[in-house]
Enzyme design. Structure first.
Site, PDB file in Angstrom:
ATOM      1  N   GLU A  34     160.730 -31.676  21.274  1.00  0.00           N
ATOM      2  CA  GLU A  34     160.472 -30.311  21.764  1.00  0.00           C
ATOM      3  C   GLU A  34     159.485 -30.289  22.935  1.00  0.00           C
ATOM      4  O   GLU A  34     158.378 -30.825  22.827  1.00  0.00           O
ATOM      5  CB  GLU A  34     159.928 -29.457  20.599  1.00  0.00           C
ATOM      6  CG  GLU A  34     159.737 -28.003  20.979  1.00  0.00           C
ATOM      7  CD  GLU A  34     159.287 -27.128  19.808  1.00  0.00           C
ATOM      8  OE1 GLU A  34     159.624 -27.451  18.649  1.00  0.00           O
ATOM      9  OE2 GLU A  34     158.586 -26.139  20.065  1.00  0.00           O
ATOM     10  N   LYS A 212     155.173 -23.856  10.775  1.00  0.00           N
ATOM     11  CA  LYS A 212     156.098 -24.709  11.531  1.00  0.00           C
ATOM     12  C   LYS A 212     155.388 -25.280  12.753  1.00  0.00           C
ATOM     13  O   LYS A 212     155.536 -26.451  13.090  1.00  0.00           O
ATOM     14  CB  LYS A 212     157.333 -23.907  11.940  1.00  0.00           C
ATOM     15  CG  LYS A 212     158.443 -24.714  12.591  1.00  0.00           C
ATOM     16  CD  LYS A 212     158.325 -24.905  14.083  1.00  0.00           C
ATOM     17  CE  LYS A 212     159.500 -25.675  14.661  1.00  0.00           C
ATOM     18  NZ  LYS A 212     159.356 -25.967  16.083  1.00  0.00           N
ATOM     19  N   ASP A 228     156.895 -41.218   6.636  1.00  0.00           N
ATOM     20  CA  ASP A 228     158.025 -40.400   6.198  1.00  0.00           C
ATOM     21  C   ASP A 228     157.718 -38.917   6.462  1.00  0.00           C
ATOM     22  O   ASP A 228     157.006 -38.265   5.683  1.00  0.00           O
ATOM     23  CB  ASP A 228     158.239 -40.671   4.696  1.00  0.00           C
ATOM     24  CG  ASP A 228     159.413 -39.914   4.123  1.00  0.00           C
ATOM     25  OD1 ASP A 228     159.896 -38.962   4.758  1.00  0.00           O
ATOM     26  OD2 ASP A 228     159.833 -40.283   3.006  1.00  0.00           O
ATOM     27  N   HIS A 326     156.805 -23.414  28.513  1.00  0.00           N
ATOM     28  CA  HIS A 326     158.080 -24.117  28.378  1.00  0.00           C
ATOM     29  C   HIS A 326     158.843 -24.197  29.705  1.00  0.00           C
ATOM     30  O   HIS A 326     159.772 -24.962  29.843  1.00  0.00           O
ATOM     31  CB  HIS A 326     158.991 -23.364  27.388  1.00  0.00           C
ATOM     32  CG  HIS A 326     158.716 -23.689  25.960  1.00  0.00           C
ATOM     33  ND1 HIS A 326     158.030 -22.860  25.137  1.00  0.00           N
ATOM     34  CD2 HIS A 326     159.047 -24.758  25.205  1.00  0.00           C
ATOM     35  CE1 HIS A 326     157.938 -23.395  23.937  1.00  0.00           C
ATOM     36  NE2 HIS A 326     158.551 -24.547  23.958  1.00  0.00           N
TER      37      HIS A 326
HETATM   38  C1  MEV Z   1     157.324 -23.478  18.256  1.00  0.00           C
HETATM   39  O1  MEV Z   1     157.889 -24.738  17.984  1.00  0.00           O
HETATM   40  C2  MEV Z   1     156.076 -23.258  17.430  1.00  0.00           C
HETATM   41  C3  MEV Z   1     155.492 -21.862  17.490  1.00  0.00           C
HETATM   42  O2  MEV Z   1     156.500 -20.889  17.193  1.00  0.00           O
HETATM   43  C4  MEV Z   1     154.387 -21.790  16.478  1.00  0.00           C
HETATM   44  C5  MEV Z   1     153.841 -20.408  16.230  1.00  0.00           C
HETATM   45  O3  MEV Z   1     154.532 -19.417  16.456  1.00  0.00           O
HETATM   46  O4  MEV Z   1     152.687 -20.354  15.744  1.00  0.00           O
HETATM   47  C6  MEV Z   1     154.974 -21.526  18.887  1.00  0.00           C
END
Ligand code: MEV
Length: 372
Positions: A34, A212, A228, A326
């Protein structure tokens, strides 16, 4: 390393910078597909660095191995009988791994509890194994398999599963940082991050994305170092709902000086030796770059990366949004899919960013114009 191999799948290998953890500088290898994650981790670490970086700690590297005992006429009594034979069971477990025990690790304790299930009452026996610098899957699985027949005899039931638990609540890593309000971009951003934290605490949809983002950083270092990442992901999300509600793995508050105080607590069951760490020179290189001498030190850096990653994401989200970060890489992807090669990729990408139009049709036009 696996079966039915038809090739080798490559992933980008980057290095995050600016990490200061417990007063020591680290370069952090990350493997991830990513865009922006490595830059964001480095940026989070840079913001935290102003006030001394991260203070991190770990519990001893203890993993839990589970043995499921069923078909017990008297489960309560079986628990007692197993506990009474604890020393004998631990001795048998430790005979399986003389190297681990000689290093001060090994099966240290045993617990047994009854659970109610839809298939009736069961007794779950748990070996608590200090894994020292290995992640522990092999060590623990060998031990639980070895003691299972003994436990069947003692408990008088039937053993089915004998396997490590990926919910490593005895192998936690914690990190903390203070981020100066100027370093994060001022009081409004501090307020925004505190409110973003409140949003994640109150809403499971936001909380999942919050966590995430943390795992973007954690999983990338775990993968780079030959550990892992599925085990760590599973453990982290289960830990996030250990009290019955899914919660953020980090916390952000404002202190009396108006600075941000961030903390993270997460199970990090990683090894610096054993497992597949020797199977690829890349894992060895990653471990050399990070320079962690023990699994605990590695886990402390990994927890700090999770916290830095979260800080950078929240900062971007409450300020300019994450799309701007990005854009550069995204524009390059668009330029390449429009047929740009070599130096033309950067030229086309830069022009599209200038124009604020990042589209394949525009990229194709620019490829036509700029390649003449
Ligand atoms: C993207 O991979 C991760 C984010 O969505 C985390 C977040 O929203 O805190 C930017």
């Amino acid at each position: 390393m696996i079966e039915n191999v038809v090739g080798v799948f490559q992933m980008p290998f980057g290095i995050a910078t600016n990490f200061l953890v417990n007063g020591k500088d680290y370069l952090v290898p990350m493997v991830i597909e990513e865009p922006s994650v490595v830059a964001a981790a480095s940026n989070g670490a840079r913001m935290a660095r102003v006030k001394g970086g991260f203070t991190a700690s770990t519990t001893p590297p203890v993993m839990i191995g589970q043995i499921q005992v069923t078909d017990l006429p008297d489960p309560r009594n079986a628990v007692l009988r197993v506990l009474l034979e604890k020393e004998k069971i631990l001795t048998k477990a430790n005979e399986q791994d003389p190297v681990l025990t000689s290093l001060g690790g090994g099966a240290k304790d045993l617990e047994a509890r009854m659970i109610e299930t839809k298939a009736g009452q069961m007794v779950i026996v748990e070996l608590l194994v200090d894994c020292r610098d290995v992640a522990g899957m092999n060590a623990v699985d060998t031990m639980v398999e070895a003691v299972a027949p003994m436990i069947e005899d003692i408990a008088g039931g039937r053993v089915y599963l004998r396997i490590i638990s990926n919910l490593a609540t005895r192998r936690l890593a914690r990190a903390k940082c203070i981020v100066a309000r100027e370093a994060v971009g001022g009081d409004e951003i501090v307020e925004g991050i505190v409110k973003a934290q409140a949003f994640a605490e109150a809403d499971i949809y936001r909380c999942t994305t919050h966590n995430k983002g943390i795992m973007n950083g954690i999983a990338a270092v775990v993968l780079a170092t030959g550990n892992d990442h599925r085990a760590i992901e599973a453990g982290a999300h289960a830990y996030a709902c250990r009290n019955g509600r899914y919660t953020p793995l980090t916390s952000w508050e404002k202190n009396h000086q108006g600075d941000l105080v961030g903390t993270i607590e997460v199970p990090v069951a990683v090894g610096t030796v054993g497992g597949v760490t020797k199977s690829s020179p890349l894992f060895q290189i990653a471990l050399k770059i990070i320079g962690a001498k023990t699994s605990r030190e590695l886990a402390e850096v990994i927890a700090s990366v999770g916290l830095a990653q979260n800080l950078a994401a929240l900062r971007a989200l409450v300020a300019e949004g994450i799309q701007r970060g990005h854009m550069k890489l995204h524009a390059r992807h668009v330029a390449m899919s429009a047929g740009a090669t070599g130096q033309l990729i950067d030229l086309v990408a830069a022009k599209m960013i200038d124009e604020g139009k990042i589209r394949e049709d525009r990229a194709r036009e620019l490829v036509g114009q700029l390649s003449n």
